[in-house]
Design a protein around this motif. Structure first.
Motif, short mmCIF file in Angstrom:
data_model
loop_
_atom_site.label_atom_id
_atom_site.label_comp_id
_atom_site.label_asym_id
_atom_site.label_seq_id
_atom_site.Cartn_x
_atom_site.Cartn_y
_atom_site.Cartn_z
N UNK A 135 1.06 -1.20 -0.29
CA UNK A 135 -0.12 -0.13 0.01
C UNK A 135 0.75 1.11 -0.08
N UNK A 136 2.27 1.68 1.11
CA UNK A 136 2.78 2.49 0.96
C UNK A 136 3.58 2.81 -0.48
N UNK A 145 4.61 10.97 -8.74
CA UNK A 145 4.51 11.39 -9.97
C UNK A 145 3.55 12.90 -10.12
N UNK A 146 3.17 13.63 -9.20
CA UNK A 146 1.80 14.20 -8.87
C UNK A 146 1.98 15.92 -7.64
N UNK A 147 2.99 15.06 -6.78
CA UNK A 147 3.30 15.88 -6.01
C UNK A 147 5.34 15.83 -5.11
N UNK A 148 5.08 15.23 -4.69
CA UNK A 148 6.47 15.10 -4.55
C UNK A 148 7.89 13.90 -4.24
N UNK A 149 8.37 14.45 -5.67
CA UNK A 149 9.01 13.82 -6.43
C UNK A 149 11.20 13.46 -4.96
N UNK A 150 10.84 14.38 -3.80
CA UNK A 150 11.88 13.68 -3.14
C UNK A 150 11.14 12.54 -1.97
N UNK A 151 10.08 11.41 -2.33
CA UNK A 151 9.89 9.58 -1.46
C UNK A 151 10.03 9.23 -2.82
N UNK A 152 10.46 8.49 -1.80
CA UNK A 152 11.41 7.29 -1.94
C UNK A 152 11.09 5.81 -1.46
N UNK A 153 11.22 4.76 -1.74
CA UNK A 153 10.67 4.13 -1.15
C UNK A 153 12.18 2.83 -1.10
N UNK A 167 12.13 -5.84 13.01
CA UNK A 167 10.01 -6.10 12.88
C UNK A 167 9.39 -5.54 11.81
N UNK A 168 10.24 -4.56 10.44
CA UNK A 168 9.35 -4.18 9.58
C UNK A 168 9.38 -4.43 8.09
N UNK A 169 8.89 -4.32 7.78
CA UNK A 169 8.79 -5.08 5.55
C UNK A 169 9.27 -4.18 4.55
N UNK A 170 9.85 -2.55 5.21
CA UNK A 170 10.27 -1.76 4.46
C UNK A 170 9.72 -0.71 4.66
N UNK A 171 9.67 0.35 3.48
CA UNK A 171 9.41 2.26 4.05
C UNK A 171 9.33 3.01 3.65
N UNK A 172 8.74 3.99 3.44
CA UNK A 172 8.64 4.79 2.30
C UNK A 172 8.84 5.91 3.32
N UNK A 173 10.43 6.92 2.54
CA UNK A 173 11.08 8.02 2.98
C UNK A 173 10.47 8.97 3.00
N UNK A 174 10.57 10.40 3.36
CA UNK A 174 9.55 11.58 3.23
C UNK A 174 11.02 12.45 3.37
N UNK A 175 11.89 12.97 2.43
CA UNK A 175 13.07 13.12 2.59
C UNK A 175 13.08 15.07 3.64
N UNK A 176 12.02 15.82 2.81
CA UNK A 176 11.97 17.26 3.69
C UNK A 176 11.76 17.04 4.77
N UNK A 177 11.61 16.06 5.94
CA UNK A 177 10.87 16.11 7.14
C UNK A 177 12.52 16.38 7.90
N UNK A 178 11.56 16.89 8.83
CA UNK A 178 13.11 17.65 10.32
C UNK A 178 12.44 16.94 11.52
N UNK A 179 13.66 16.96 11.87
CA UNK A 179 13.58 16.76 13.68
C UNK A 179 14.08 18.33 14.41
N UNK A 180 14.04 18.25 15.45
CA UNK A 180 14.13 19.99 16.63
C UNK A 180 13.64 19.46 17.53
N UNK A 181 14.45 20.08 18.59
CA UNK A 181 13.50 20.50 20.39
C UNK A 181 12.64 20.80 19.70
N UNK A 182 11.50 20.38 20.50
CA UNK A 182 10.69 21.97 20.46
C UNK A 182 10.07 22.11 21.48
N UNK A 183 10.97 21.42 22.72
CA UNK A 183 10.58 22.23 24.07
C UNK A 183 11.79 23.94 23.54
N UNK A 184 12.59 24.04 23.42
CA UNK A 184 13.17 25.29 22.54
C UNK A 184 12.80 25.61 21.80
#
Length: 424
Positions: A135-136, A145-153, A167-184
């Motif tokens: 499904x992913x 094809x339509x909105x995010x060519x920076x994704x890949x399986x 534990x997992x069977x593969x995945x879908x990567x979204x390259x634009x996402x970020x992490x941060x220290x949300x408290x700061x």
């Protein structure tokens, strides 16, 4: 083990609050000191407005300081399903809004010099079952094809380069996402708003709100004032005259644990690319590394409200899930365990607009960091008469039948999703 948010415990408390009695007139009153309220107040003050922000507790104390610290683009739901439901054009517009939200967080961090460890690490959505991977993959083909060519399986055979777990069977990567220290981040936004002239009052709930000739009369324990406009950014708050909102928001507990600091070589094995990770279950789990090399692991451990006893019970469930995902961590100490309330809507999409002259933005349904930042800035423009900029302007928001604020039905919903996770 501390029963408190890691993010709030490892960031400096907001220190620029106002102390004087409240009186006079403001152009805008913002209700809620989370990311939506702080970003809206900051944007409005930059425009030259006289702004007051009321927070019933402390800055970032609610969902904004209690989440996973993920700043992810993309829908929580399947893109193909959203396209069928909303139409391709509308789905693409909303998808790009989440992209813009991540960009807006990055812009605020840069412009206001907020030290919050913002990093574009990307997100991987992990298939919990083989059929979930299929499904992913179908969704990713449409995305590319339509909105995010920076994704890949990533296939299961190649998954070790992303996650050190079988534990997992593969995945879908979204390259634009970020992490941060949300408290700061949330406290940094509020400090920036205060520098730009916003009067910020902590421990100051709105206790009354009514229309007046020059806008609205707002009551608080520290005084009464008037405001030309009011923006509700209150999420799951049960404080103040917000009955209409409470019938439409379902407060759902999200629970998290954080380990002791881990050796870098172990993290290199478990999370080689340090991506945000989330699985495809209905009772979702997610994890990421923290700036000081801990592993954060969270999810909908129980469909329950958050309180110290509930948080600790949920922490036990999360600990078992962590050990199943990463057996190497079975002897690792857990230093933090906490919960927070997510403001869910029925369709898990935000709502923003105006009702009876009062503006609102909330209901981010677990994707709040980026969307709340974006909507704070957008609502500042909406208050200036630019309603067309609101991406959620055409979404109706009916009350949830039988719901009046207390989510009595959460155990039933939790049981339903546990069954779905077992058989789907």
């Amino acid at each position: 083990m501390k029963l408190t948010s890691y993010w709030l415990d490892t960031s400096r408390p907001f220190a620029s609050g106002a102390e004087s009695p409240i009186e006079g007139h403001y152009d805008v009153a913002v209700i809620g000191g989370g990311i939506t309220g702080s970003s809206a107040a900051l944007t409005l003050a930059r425009k030259g407005a006289r702004v007051i922000l009321l927070e019933a507790e402390t800055i970032g104390n609610a969902a904004s300081g209690r989440n996973g610290g993920m700043c992810n683009n993309g829908f929580a739901q399947d893109y193909g399903m959203m396209s069928e439901k909303l139409g391709r054009e509308a789905a693409d517009t909303l998808y790009r809004a989440f992209d813009t939200g991540v960009d807006t967080v990055e812009r605020f961090v840069r412009e206001e010099n907020i030290d919050c460890n913002f990093s574009r690490v990307g997100k991987i959505k992990l298939a919990a079952k083989p059929e979930h991977y299929d499904k992913l993959a179908r969704g990713q083909e449409l995305l590319a094809a339509h909105v995010d060519p920076d994704t890949f399986m990533v296939s299961r055979a190649d998954l070790a380069a992303e996650i050190g777990s079988d534990r997992f069977y593969g995945g879908l990567v979204y390259k634009k996402s970020a992490a941060l220290h949300v408290g700061r981040y949330v406290r940094g936004l509020a400090e920036a708003a205060a520098r730009h002239g916003v009067a910020i009052y902590e421990r100051t709930p709105m206790t009354g709100l009514k229309k007046a000739a020059n806008g609205h009369v707002v009551d608080t324990p520290k005084g009464r004032f008037t405001a030309g406009q009011v923006l509700l950014a209150s999420g799951t708050s049960h404080t103040g005259p917000l009955g209409w909102i409470r019938r439409r928001i379902v407060p759902v507990g999200a629970f998290l644990i954080v380990t002791e600091p881990l050796p870098v070589d172990l993290l290199d094995k478990l999370t080689p690319r340090r991506r945000n990770a989330v699985d495809t279950k209905n009772l979702v789990n997610y994890f990421r590394t923290t700036p000081d090399n801990r592993l954060l692991f969270g999810g909908r451990a129980r469909f329950a409200v958050s309180n110290p006893a509930s948080d600790e019970k949920s922490g036990t469930i999360l600990r078992a899930a962590l050990d199943e995902t990463f057996p190497e961590l079975r002897q690792t100490r857990i230093d933090y365990c906490w919960g927070g309330m997510v403001d869910m809507t029925r369709d898990r999409l935000p709502r923003a607009g105006e009702r009876d002259g009062v503006f609102y933005s909330m209901g981010y349904s677990g994707h709040g960091t980026q969307m709340s930042t974006l909507m704070g800035t957008i609502m500042a423009d909406v208050l200036d008469g630019r309603a067309e900029l609101n991406p959620w302007k055409d979404f109706d928001w009916p009350a949830i039948p039988g719901h009046f604020g207390k989510p009595w039905f959460l155990p039933i919903v939790g049981a339903y999703y546990r069954v779905k996770d077992r058989f789907q």
